[in-house]
Design an enzyme around this catalytic site. Structure first.
Site, PDB file in Angstrom:
ATOM      1  N   GLU A 479       0.788  -1.251   0.000  1.00 17.87           N
ATOM      2  CA  GLU A 479       0.000   0.000   0.000  1.00 17.87           C
ATOM      3  C   GLU A 479       0.813   1.290   0.000  1.00 17.87           C
ATOM      4  OE1 GLU A 479      -2.975  -0.271   3.073  1.00 17.87           O
ATOM      5  OE2 GLU A 479      -4.230  -1.608   1.888  1.00 17.87           O
ATOM      6  N   ILE A 480       2.099   1.239  -0.275  1.00  9.13           N
ATOM      7  CA  ILE A 480       2.862   2.489  -0.232  1.00  9.13           C
ATOM      8  C   ILE A 480       2.624   3.324  -1.479  1.00  9.13           C
ATOM      9  CG2 ILE A 480       5.147   3.502   0.039  1.00  9.13           C
ATOM     10  CD1 ILE A 480       6.025   1.008   1.505  1.00  9.13           C
TER      11      ILE A 480
END
Length: 874
Positions: A479-480
């Protein structure tokens, strides 16, 4: 004190292979290679040709808090929290609200030491090295007061020469662990910005330290910042050379033959000649490749090709068997075996197919030429203290995944690179592994020292894991990419942080994967479109969808999402009462009590569960009923999403819900709680992840009856659809013969909704759908015309008959009226019901097996058995 003596049994010398090798036939290149090897002229062998010795150093450890005089026994592998618990210095970290009282442990320095004996004979070995498979995390290692190592990465293997520090007799190994929190705070104080760490529940130090992110707290897990020797430690003794890696490369695979290469790495102390032998380890050992090699001082790489004819292919769960081949590399110097390495592989082809189509670009895994719809969930570490995860615990969890028709687990990037047992079991049970690197929901430093540390971490773990056939993809992080774009980071943080991101996830990690494991795809983030589009694009790549839950959107919103691969979605529930009892007192058993809130890590978690529950159901009558209804709520909601994304095949080719397991007892998104108890969702998953799914769905006023098949061949079947009332009367019965197409989803039967009802009261009706193969039910489903709140469900009378079985008891249930989400439990004791949370129809008995944990008499089981249906909760 741990005694180490040189007279421990070393590896046996090689014996001539006498087998006839019936199971393998030689290829021409192998025959030529063998002929060459049989005529080589040996150089004089080194004087010392003893085999390598590996001597575990797991006994006799003790620890103390730095600055205090009291020492306690320690367990290695382990961590400071479990050692404090074992010595009764602290209470159970998981009980009530003990978590907050124990935060001082992560802010304290700790020291471990052990004393062991070394004989003069052992000191004569040319090389003596300490090997640490895992040090958590900032560790200063000394031997006999001589500094050997400064470690700073929980995920790396550390090897250090210790011969000069050893002495005959007693030797003291000491490891001082500096607080991971205190180590970083001075670094952060010098910066003019703070790296975001969305789920770090404390000082936000986690991005700077290569340590399991979840141990800093998450929205389902506690904050226990551990230190300790968390994986094995050993003393290795060797002389002229040792094997440092064995990688079985699959060059080409057909049903007729597998062309393989054994890539062998040898570390040599000096130039010499040696012999490498590759054997297939089976009932009859067979040498498949053999070569004379010239070793040079340092690291040597060799490739030994060979062929296996008529290979048995490895398949994901549900598509075939999981045969595994074991191969051994043996290193000889002067005719004496001095080292051996063994590994296990499965032979299968792999493709991540990304092809342009009418919806964008596909994202599907293809195994042995067969497109695989990925069915499963996300895996987190099964304990806050990972050394407590035994092989048996891994087996129970992964067997549960297998038994509920799943074929993939995503090892999420906020946890750990799991132990070898995890991947071994996935290999054996056909569970594909989506493997994240351990980066999640944070930005990370880009200094060269940090990049070098990450490179070595990736190298260690890719080399350790690349022989496992279950692993099908390496993924940079969790999810970065989407966080940078959508969580305000891009707007509020220095642009150089994105440059640092690219260095790691589009630089270091793909470079390591390309160099060490080019057979598998690399994907930079999850979710991602590989920087070609928005990371949340539903036309390519994978998607995490959290409008349901975080945005409180209805479950039907799942049906508005059309991703190419859904790698995260989920909804919370509470564990059952037996689990809640393990961390509460009776007075705590209110969802708003401080203790229950301490075991709910999402800030709006209990509020959201209640909000969604009251949309669908009346207010449960008591605490126990609230727990039960929360599980049905979760299961029914995830069922909506899972069935939709399966119906969407081939547009969507994956459904991985969040999450499979828990790291402590808690209200969370899991389908199996911390103690291994299946929630309703795990039972539901067995149905909605079956290889054949019948799924009724309303579209444009018609009820379309979809059948989804994950079978690789066509299936002749009969679809039976019955309109029934809750008293069990069949008002309409429709049957149609179908030929269910392989690996497809489509509607095989359709009826106008209004035409089916013909003005009948929808509060009293439901559709029961069955798929029969050779007259036997292989899939079933129900469709209700109204939400549960609007249904006029009667209160059924459920009868049970109990009979003993060799492993427990069989319960046969019957009902006089329709019973929704029937739940079996025990008033006391524990065990496993083979089925649960199912709908029970009048005139259709259902049998459930129960396997107790421990001894349980038949009379006691009958007395303790409790059966309820959903109407009993209100």
């Amino acid at each position: 004190m741990t005694a180490i003596t040189a007279n421990r049994k070393a590896m046996s010398c090689a014996k001539q292979d006498q087998s006839k090798r019936r199971s393998l036939r030689w290829s021409l290149p192998a025959l030529l290679l063998l002929a060459l090897c049989s005529t080589y002229a040996q150089s004089p062998a080194p004087m010392n040709m003893a085999a390598k010795m590996i001597i575990p150093l797991h006994d006799g450890w003790e620890f103390h808090e730095v600055g205090k005089d009291v020492w306690y026994p320690a367990t290695v592998p382990g961590c400071v929290h479990t050692d404090l618990l074992n010595n009764k210095v602290i209470g159970d970290p998981f009980y009530r609200d003990n978590e907050q009282r124990l935060q001082w442990i992560g802010k304290t320095d700790w020291e471990y030491q052990a004393t062991f004996n070394v004989t003069p004979a052992l000191l004569q070995r040319q090389h003596l090295e300490l090997v640490f498979a895992g040090l958590d995390t900032y560790a200063d290692v000394s031997l006999n007061e001589q500094s050997l190592l400064h470690a700073d990465n929980m995920f790396r293997t550390w090897r250090v020469d210790c011969k000069s520090a050893l002495r005959p007799g007693a030797n003291t190994l000491r490891i001082r662990f500096r607080s991971p929190i205190n180590e970083v705070l001075p670094v952060m104080a010098k910066l003019d910005y703070q790296l975001p760490a969305s789920n770090d529940q404390g000082e936000k130090t986690s991005p700077y330290t290569r340590k399991a992110p979840y141990q800093y707290g998450w929205d389902w897990g506690p904050r226990f910042v551990t230190s300790g020797i968390w994986r094995s430690v050993a003393l290795e003794a060797w002389d002229s050379a040792r094997l440092s890696d064995l990688h079985i490369k699959q060059d080409e695979l057909t049903r007729d033959q597998a062309q393989l290469t054994a890539a062998v790495e040898v570390v040599a102390a000096q130039d010499m000649e040696a012999t490498l032998s590759i054997e297939r380890v089976a009932k009859d050992h067979a040498t498949v490749a053999r070569a004379q090699v010239k070793l040079h001082a340092g690291v040597n790489q060799f490739a030994l090709p060979y062929v296996i004819y008529q290979p048995q292919l490895w398949w994901p769960n549900g598509l075939g068997a999981q045969p595994l081949y074991r191969f051994s590399a043996r290193l000889f110097v002067g005719g004496v075996q001095i080292d051996q390495a063994t590994t296990r592989v499965g032979l299968r082809s792999l493709e991540l197919r990304q092809q342009a189509d009418e919806w964008g670009r596909s994202f599907e895994f293809v195994i042995n030429g067969v497109p695989v719809f990925a069915k499963g969930g996300n895996w987190i570490p099964a304990d806050s203290f990972p050394t407590r995860i035994t092989r048996e615990r891994y087996r129970q969890l992964i067997q549960s995944v297998h038994d509920t028709n799943m074929n993939m687990l995503r090892v999420w990037g906020g946890g750990i690179y799991e132990a070898d047992d995890f991947y071994d079991l996935c290999d054996e049970l056909g569970i594909l592994v989506w493997q994240d690197f351990m980066f999640a929901c944070s930005m990370y430093p880009g200094e060269q020292a940090f990049l070098d540390n990450v490179r070595q971490e990736a190298t260690d773990n890719v080399r350790r894991l690349r022989n496992h056939p279950s692993i099908v993809i390496w993924v940079g992080n969790n999810e970065i990419e989407t966080a940078w774009q959508h969580w305000g980071w891009k707007q509020n943080l220095p642009a150089r942080l994105w440059v640092d991101y690219l260095k790691i996830f589009h630089g270091v990690l793909p470079e390591v994967c390309a160099a060490l494991d080019p057979s598998r795809p690399y994907w930079p983030s999850s979710p991602s479109s590989n920087l070609e589009a928005d990371p949340d694009s539903q036309t390519m790549g994978d998607v995490h969808y959290w409008g349901v839950w975080h945005a409180a959107l209805p479950f039907t919103d799942y049906e508005k999402q059309w991703p190419r691969f859904m790698s995260e979605y989920g909804f919370q529930s509470f564990p059952q009462l037996e689990t809640v009892n393990a961390y509460t007192l009776p007075a705590d058993q209110d969802i708003q009590s401080p203790v229950m809130l301490a075991h709910q890590k999402h800030p709006r978690g209990n509020q959201l569960i209640r909000e969604y529950m009251l949309r669908e159901y009346p207010v449960p009558k008591d605490f126990t009923s609230f727990l039960y209804v929360s599980q049905v709520l979760q299961a029914e909601g995830i069922k909506v999403g899972a069935e939709h994304w399966r119906r969407a095949r081939p547009r969507n080719m994956g459904s991985l819900y969040w999450q499979i397991d828990d790291c402590w007892p808690v209200a969370s998104w899991s389908s199996i709680d911390y103690f291994g108890r299946w929630k309703a969702l795990q039972y539901y998953a067995r149905r909605f992840y079956g290889d054949l799914l019948v799924s009724p769905h309303v579209e444009a006023g018609n009820i379309n009856f979809y059948i989804v098949s994950d079978r690789p061949t066509e299936t002749p079947a009969q679809l039976v659809v019955s309109l029934m009332d809750f008293a069990g009367h069949t008002l309409l019965n429709m049957k149609t013969d179908v030929r269910v197409a392989a690996l497809q989803s489509k509607s095989y039967f359709s009826q106008p909704r209004a035409g089916l009802l013909q003005g009948r009261d929808t509060k009293n009706l439901f559709l029961h759908c069955e798929l029969l193969v050779n007259g036997r039910e292989v899939a079933s489903n129900e469709y209700f015309f109204q939400p549960f709140k609007q249904l006029a469900l009667p209160r059924p009378q459920i009868s049970t008959a109990v009979a003993p079985t060799p492993h427990g008891f069989k319960v046969t249930l019957t009902t006089d009226r329709f019973a929704r989400a029937v739940y079996l439990s025990l008033a006391r004791g524990d065990g496993f019901f083979s089925d649960n949370y199912f709908d029970l129809l009048p005139g259709q008995p259902r049998s459930v097996d129960f396997r107790p944990r421990g001894r349980l008499a038949l009379a006691d089981f009958r007395q303790q058995l409790h059966v309820r249906s959903l109407v009993d909760a209100f």
